[in-house]
Scaffold this active site. Structure first.
Site, PDB file in Angstrom:
ATOM      1  N   ASP A  88      -0.347  -3.726   6.228  1.00  0.00           N
ATOM      2  CA  ASP A  88      -1.151  -3.210   7.613  1.00  0.00           C
ATOM      3  C   ASP A  88      -2.518  -3.683   7.436  1.00  0.00           C
ATOM      4  OD1 ASP A  88       1.528  -1.983   7.914  1.00  0.00           O
ATOM      5  OD2 ASP A  88       0.925   0.111   7.847  1.00  0.00           O
ATOM      6  N   HIS A 136       0.809  -1.243  -0.106  1.00  0.00           N
ATOM      7  CA  HIS A 136      -0.047   0.049   0.024  1.00  0.00           C
ATOM      8  C   HIS A 136       0.927   1.264   0.060  1.00  0.00           C
ATOM      9  CE1 HIS A 136       0.668  -0.525   4.289  1.00  0.00           C
ATOM     10  NE2 HIS A 136       0.146   0.630   4.500  1.00  0.00           N
ATOM     11  N   HIS A 174       4.378  -4.788  10.563  1.00  0.00           N
ATOM     12  CA  HIS A 174       4.940  -4.140  11.663  1.00  0.00           C
ATOM     13  C   HIS A 174       5.053  -5.186  12.759  1.00  0.00           C
ATOM     14  CE1 HIS A 174       4.411   0.355  10.597  1.00  0.00           C
ATOM     15  NE2 HIS A 174       3.402  -0.247   9.837  1.00  0.00           N
ATOM     16  N   HIS A 179       1.509   3.958   1.891  1.00  0.00           N
ATOM     17  CA  HIS A 179       2.171   4.643   2.969  1.00  0.00           C
ATOM     18  C   HIS A 179       3.592   4.549   2.736  1.00  0.00           C
ATOM     19  CE1 HIS A 179      -1.979   4.268   5.629  1.00  0.00           C
ATOM     20  NE2 HIS A 179      -1.778   5.350   4.921  1.00  0.00           N
ATOM     21  N   ASP A 207       6.179   4.538   4.969  1.00  0.00           N
ATOM     22  CA  ASP A 207       6.711   3.543   5.838  1.00  0.00           C
ATOM     23  C   ASP A 207       6.738   2.212   5.015  1.00  0.00           C
ATOM     24  OD1 ASP A 207       4.122   3.304   6.484  1.00  0.00           O
ATOM     25  OD2 ASP A 207       4.650   2.321   8.308  1.00  0.00           O
ATOM     26  N   HIS A 208       6.165   2.098   3.841  1.00  0.00           N
ATOM     27  CA  HIS A 208       6.036   0.959   3.144  1.00  0.00           C
ATOM     28  C   HIS A 208       6.845   0.936   1.590  1.00  0.00           C
ATOM     29  CE1 HIS A 208       3.712  -1.371   6.047  1.00  0.00           C
ATOM     30  NE2 HIS A 208       3.450  -0.145   6.251  1.00  0.00           N
ATOM     31  N   HIS A 251      -7.387  -0.643   5.440  1.00  0.00           N
ATOM     32  CA  HIS A 251      -6.387   0.518   5.890  1.00  0.00           C
ATOM     33  C   HIS A 251      -6.455   1.551   4.879  1.00  0.00           C
ATOM     34  CE1 HIS A 251      -2.665   1.501   7.986  1.00  0.00           C
ATOM     35  NE2 HIS A 251      -1.961   1.505   6.863  1.00  0.00           N
TER      36      HIS A 251
HETATM   37 FE    FE Z   1       2.791   0.874   8.023  1.00  0.00          FE
HETATM   38 ZN    ZN Z   2       0.096   1.625   6.555  1.00  0.00          ZN
END
Ligand code: FE
Ligand code: ZN
Length: 255
Positions: free
Chosen positions: A129, A54, A167, A56, A58-59, A112
């Protein structure tokens, strides 16, 4: 398939999916290209694709730098095609991706985010996530209905399927789960294991679909113990799966 798990940022996981016959490797969700490339060099494998779950950062934050290092296809959800950096291959439910002799199938799992996908294959699911060990992702863009549907699809995978999530949230998730099912034996056992692993700074991921069904409250919206305890906190709560999910998600958001 060999999976190499790379802890990144504060509590994220990047995964290398390696075809052992060819050395061809897919990178699942890399926010930190440096950290990922260091492991690729150490393992001596050949990165040939990026699998983004996805949009975001942090990915996908490392996509640009990885592509600068080596040009390779970037896969991601069709509904995220505007938002995943360097995306070349928008994919959706049922699409197949081969990696050397390995084959992965795309599963749409919105909730999400609206374009969230999972990569399913070789006895494993890489679910970003959406489903976490002991929990699920927050509803940033999707509806509760969508998330329940997506979690239902993941729940239907075979029990031994390894769950590789985005995570390391397991301990906190299980602490929350214990407030709803304090007498759940598999939850108690899992929590003790997880506390022990975390004390040694070891990962608690992957788990399996079968395990998740035994303690993850978001997959247990029909559990009598969970519903009874929830009703003590929220009198008059309806006990259909959606209402229970919404109540549990809301409670977790404030935990
Ligand atoms: Fe994340
Ligand atoms: Zn995420």
């Amino acid at each position: 398939m060999r999976v190499v798990q790379i802890p990144t940022l504060f509590d994220n996981y990047t995964y290398l999916l390696i075809c052992e016959k060819t050395g061809q490797t897919a990178i699942v969700d890399s926010p930190d290209a440096e950290a990922t490339l260091a492991v690729i060099r150490r393992e001596g494998v050949d990165p040939v694709a990026i699998f983004s779950t996805h949009h975001h950062m942090d990915h996908v934050g490392g996509n640009e730098e990885l592509i600068a290092f080596k040009k390779m296809p970037v896969y991601g959800g069709l509904n995220d095609r505007q938002r995943i950096p360097c995306l070349t291959h928008p994919v959706e439910e049922g699409d197949q991706i081969s990696l050397g002799s390995l084959i992965f199938r795309v599963m749409d799992i919105p909730g999400h985010t609206r374009g969230h996908i999972a990569y399913v294959g070789e006895g494993a699911v890489f679910c970003g996530d959406t489903l976490f060990a002991g929990g699920c992702g927050r509803l940033f863009e999707g509806s509760a209905e969508q998330m329940v549907f997506s979690l239902g699809k993941l729940k239907n995978l075979p029990n031994p399927t390894a769950v590789y999530c985005g995570h390391e949230y397991t301990q906190k998730n299980l602490e929350f789960a214990l407030t709803l099912e304090p007498d759940n034996q598999s939850l108690q056992t899992k929590y003790a294991e997880v506390v022990d692993l975390r004390k040694k700074s070891k990962p608690t991921v992957p788990t399996t679909i079968g395990e998740e069904k035994s303690y993850n409250p978001f997959l247990r919206t029909e559990s009598p113990e969970l519903i009874t305890n929830l009703k003590k906190k929220i009198p008059g709560l309806k006990d259909d799966r959606l209402s229970v999910f919404v109540a549990v998600r809301k409670m977790k958001d404030g935990f």
